[in-house]
Design a protein around this motif. Sequence first.
Motif, short mmCIF file in Angstrom:
data_model
loop_
_atom_site.label_atom_id
_atom_site.label_comp_id
_atom_site.label_asym_id
_atom_site.label_seq_id
_atom_site.Cartn_x
_atom_site.Cartn_y
_atom_site.Cartn_z
N GLU A 36 0.83 -1.20 0.00
CA GLU A 36 0.00 0.00 0.00
C GLU A 36 0.88 1.26 0.00
O GLU A 36 0.62 2.21 -0.74
N GLU A 37 1.91 1.27 0.83
CA GLU A 37 2.83 2.42 0.87
C GLU A 37 3.54 2.57 -0.46
O GLU A 37 3.66 3.68 -1.00
N TYR A 38 4.02 1.45 -0.99
CA TYR A 38 4.76 1.45 -2.25
C TYR A 38 3.91 2.02 -3.38
O TYR A 38 4.38 2.82 -4.18
N GLU A 39 2.64 1.63 -3.43
CA GLU A 39 1.76 2.06 -4.52
C GLU A 39 1.40 3.54 -4.44
O GLU A 39 1.01 4.13 -5.44
N LYS A 40 1.53 4.14 -3.25
CA LYS A 40 1.26 5.58 -3.13
C LYS A 40 2.39 6.42 -3.72
O LYS A 40 2.22 7.59 -4.01
N GLY A 41 3.55 5.82 -3.88
CA GLY A 41 4.71 6.51 -4.43
C GLY A 41 5.97 5.82 -3.97
O GLY A 41 6.04 5.32 -2.85
N HIS A 42 6.96 5.74 -4.88
CA HIS A 42 8.21 5.07 -4.53
C HIS A 42 9.37 5.67 -5.30
O HIS A 42 9.18 6.43 -6.25
N VAL A 43 10.56 5.33 -4.85
CA VAL A 43 11.80 5.79 -5.48
C VAL A 43 11.78 5.38 -6.95
O VAL A 43 11.40 4.26 -7.28
N ASP A 44 12.19 6.29 -7.81
CA ASP A 44 12.29 6.00 -9.23
C ASP A 44 13.65 5.36 -9.48
O ASP A 44 14.67 6.05 -9.49
N ALA A 45 13.67 4.05 -9.60
CA ALA A 45 14.92 3.31 -9.79
C ALA A 45 14.74 2.33 -10.93
O ALA A 45 13.64 1.83 -11.16
N GLU A 46 15.84 2.06 -11.63
CA GLU A 46 15.78 1.14 -12.76
C GLU A 46 15.50 -0.29 -12.31
O GLU A 46 14.66 -0.99 -12.85
N LYS A 47 16.22 -0.74 -11.28
CA LYS A 47 16.03 -2.08 -10.73
C LYS A 47 15.41 -1.92 -9.35
O LYS A 47 16.11 -1.58 -8.40
N ILE A 48 14.11 -2.14 -9.25
CA ILE A 48 13.43 -1.95 -7.97
C ILE A 48 12.60 -3.17 -7.62
O ILE A 48 11.98 -3.77 -8.50
N PHE A 49 12.64 -3.55 -6.35
CA PHE A 49 11.87 -4.68 -5.84
C PHE A 49 11.07 -4.18 -4.65
O PHE A 49 11.60 -3.45 -3.82
N ASN A 50 9.80 -4.58 -4.55
CA ASN A 50 9.00 -4.24 -3.37
C ASN A 50 8.69 -5.55 -2.64
O ASN A 50 7.87 -6.33 -3.09
N ILE A 51 9.40 -5.77 -1.54
CA ILE A 51 9.19 -6.95 -0.72
C ILE A 51 9.01 -6.47 0.71
O ILE A 51 9.97 -6.05 1.35
N LYS A 125 4.77 7.84 -9.01
CA LYS A 125 3.49 7.89 -8.28
C LYS A 125 2.38 7.43 -9.22
O LYS A 125 2.49 7.57 -10.43
N PRO A 126 1.30 6.92 -8.66
CA PRO A 126 0.19 6.49 -9.50
C PRO A 126 -0.41 7.69 -10.23
O PRO A 126 -0.39 8.81 -9.71
N GLN A 127 -0.92 7.44 -11.43
CA GLN A 127 -1.47 8.51 -12.24
C GLN A 127 -2.83 8.98 -11.73
O GLN A 127 -3.19 10.13 -11.84
N GLN A 129 -5.09 10.40 -9.45
CA GLN A 129 -5.09 11.17 -8.21
C GLN A 129 -6.53 11.43 -7.72
O GLN A 129 -6.72 11.95 -6.63
N ASP A 130 -7.52 11.06 -8.52
CA ASP A 130 -8.91 11.36 -8.13
C ASP A 130 -9.47 10.35 -7.12
O ASP A 130 -10.57 10.52 -6.64
N GLU A 131 -8.73 9.30 -6.81
CA GLU A 131 -9.24 8.28 -5.90
C GLU A 131 -8.70 8.48 -4.49
O GLU A 131 -8.32 7.55 -3.81
N LEU A 132 -8.66 9.70 -4.02
CA LEU A 132 -8.10 9.96 -2.69
C LEU A 132 -9.14 9.75 -1.62
O LEU A 132 -10.28 9.99 -1.76
#
Length: 132
Positions: A36-51, A125-127, A129-132
């Motif tokens: 949930e935190e990750y989907e709100k916004g995350h570091v812009d990295a080429e190789k990224i893993f969310n675990i 960040k997710p595109q 923004q209207d679902e706040l």
Amino acid sequence: MGSIESPGAEVTTIDVQTAKDLMKSGYGYLDVRTVEEYEKGHVDAEKIFNIPYLFNTPEGRVKNSDFLKLVSSSCNKEDHLVVGCQSGVRSLSATADLLGNGFKDVSNMGGGYIAWVENGFPVQKPQKQDEL
């Protein structure tokens, strides 16, 4: 607290600028926040893993018992990784666990995603923004 500290696992904490430079040079970024935190916004990295390292439950946060197994299936122990979370607390524990489990080059990103954003570094960040 029931955390297991691995003897000999010396955690290196780096600042977000150093983390950004390492990622530019090919390091992977392991985001240990919740999905949930990750989907709100995350570091812009080429190789990224969310675990996620911890899960939010009605009883509070609990450690992801599959964390090491999931990281091992996404990365190998020789991979160069920067580990980050929201503020740098979970990533410190996650980095210690990884080092204690044989990962060779893992650094903790001090300050986490909050510090990354405060420095004005690129984020995804997710595109919608209207679902706040």
